[in-house]
Design a protein around this motif. Sequence first.
Motif, PDB file in Angstrom:
ATOM      1  N   ALA A  47      -6.854   9.079   5.126  1.00 46.52           N
ATOM      2  CA  ALA A  47      -6.070   8.773   3.926  1.00 46.52           C
ATOM      3  C   ALA A  47      -6.645   7.515   3.282  1.00 46.52           C
ATOM      4  CB  ALA A  47      -4.600   8.573   4.276  1.00 46.52           C
ATOM      5  N   ARG A  76       0.796   3.703  -2.419  1.00 49.68           N
ATOM      6  CA  ARG A  76       0.209   4.826  -3.156  1.00 49.68           C
ATOM      7  C   ARG A  76      -0.985   5.363  -2.399  1.00 49.68           C
ATOM      8  NH1 ARG A  76      -0.154   1.764  -8.873  1.00 49.68           N
ATOM      9  NH2 ARG A  76      -0.999   0.222  -7.419  1.00 49.68           N
ATOM     10  N   GLU A  77      -0.986   6.694  -2.240  1.00 45.94           N
ATOM     11  CA  GLU A  77      -2.025   7.352  -1.460  1.00 45.94           C
ATOM     12  C   GLU A  77      -2.776   8.332  -2.344  1.00 45.94           C
ATOM     13  OE1 GLU A  77      -1.382   8.142   2.786  1.00 45.94           O
ATOM     14  OE2 GLU A  77      -1.473  10.270   2.252  1.00 45.94           O
ATOM     15  N   PHE A 120       0.855  -1.204   0.000  1.00 48.56           N
ATOM     16  CA  PHE A 120       0.000   0.000   0.000  1.00 48.56           C
ATOM     17  C   PHE A 120       0.886   1.246   0.000  1.00 48.56           C
ATOM     18  CE2 PHE A 120      -2.673  -3.340   1.742  1.00 48.56           C
ATOM     19  CZ  PHE A 120      -3.853  -3.166   1.040  1.00 48.56           C
ATOM     20  N   ARG A 135      -5.331   4.504   0.558  1.00 47.29           N
ATOM     21  CA  ARG A 135      -4.191   3.955  -0.173  1.00 47.29           C
ATOM     22  C   ARG A 135      -4.641   2.754  -0.996  1.00 47.29           C
ATOM     23  NH1 ARG A 135       0.076   4.374   4.958  1.00 47.29           N
ATOM     24  NH2 ARG A 135      -0.057   6.651   5.142  1.00 47.29           N
ATOM     25  N   ASP A 139      -3.182  -0.832  -3.189  1.00 46.91           N
ATOM     26  CA  ASP A 139      -2.012  -1.722  -3.198  1.00 46.91           C
ATOM     27  C   ASP A 139      -1.440  -1.850  -4.613  1.00 46.91           C
ATOM     28  OD1 ASP A 139      -3.668  -3.479  -4.530  1.00 46.91           O
ATOM     29  OD2 ASP A 139      -3.358  -5.140  -3.119  1.00 46.91           O
ATOM     30  N   CYS A 199       2.898   8.182  -4.881  1.00 47.03           N
ATOM     31  CA  CYS A 199       3.755   7.191  -4.225  1.00 47.03           C
ATOM     32  C   CYS A 199       4.320   7.806  -2.948  1.00 47.03           C
ATOM     33  CB  CYS A 199       4.878   6.772  -5.160  1.00 47.03           C
ATOM     34  SG  CYS A 199       5.926   5.496  -4.421  1.00 47.03           S
ATOM     35  N   TRP A 228      -3.061   9.090  -7.624  1.00 43.40           N
ATOM     36  CA  TRP A 228      -2.354   8.329  -6.599  1.00 43.40           C
ATOM     37  C   TRP A 228      -0.917   8.802  -6.535  1.00 43.40           C
ATOM     38  CZ3 TRP A 228      -5.464   5.544  -3.637  1.00 43.40           C
ATOM     39  CH2 TRP A 228      -6.664   5.064  -4.175  1.00 43.40           C
TER      40      TRP A 228
END
Lengths: 140, 140
Positions: free
Chosen positions: B83, A115-116, A113, B85, B87, A124, A122
């Motif tokens: 947040a 990437r936000e 997980f 996220r 995968d 990194c 998204w």
Amino acid sequence: MTMDDAAENLPSSVLDILQWDENGLIPVIAQEAGTGRVLMLAWMNHAALQRSAREGVAVYWSRSRQRLWKKGEESGHVQRIRAMRVDCDGDALLLLVEQQGGIACHTGRESCFFRELAGEGWQCIDPILKDPKDIYGPKP
Amino acid sequence: MTMDDAAENLPSSVLDILQWDENGLIPVIAQEAGTGRVLMLAWMNHAALQRSAREGVAVYWSRSRQRLWKKGEESGHVQRIRAMRVDCDGDALLLLVEQQGGIACHTGRESCFFRELAGEGWQCIDPILKDPKDIYGPKP
């Protein structure tokens, strides 16, 4: 507990509350026991769960390869199971693990997980700790 | 980020990497942002994800009730999203949330993962913080 406490074959008292999906799988969250970082979401079938309990390391069912997959079998990034928890509905498992190498993701990052969501896309948020080429060797 | 940054309608740059399962769902891990405790595993469809992004609180797809389910709609135990996220495979989401009331589970416990494998069975490791009767009212 450590999985050393677990019976070699999980008894019905453990298995009976588990709800397997239409494919005979249950989702499994792997969380780093030390830091609390959620590392990945994977899947187990009955055989994967029994092997995980017996060996004390995470063995998943690879849906892409359609076979049992001992996490770290290629990379060495084994997940030693410190605790296994089940949710109220019995349809999800949580593993507290010691992530060997500190890398769970095949991209060479700590967590899958990485990437936000940030506005329109998204972002990194994690560094690559080890080049996948150095983890798995160059692609043929 | 906070979900306030998210566009009212998530753009294709956000949606395109997501892998929905054969039922149009994606598994979502909810983790307490403050403590790191994994609270629950739930599911979103596209509409649930859009509403979650728009409202900044977790809205899931209830597989049992087959409808959108704003977490806390009955209990008040809303999950404010700090947040989101995704995968590496794009087939699982992780929400870092502020769990209102400190209770995610319908049993009145902090986390739905309140049972831990100990030898021959599952052992309850968490206290009931609030009687479900006081959360949902007595069953008719």
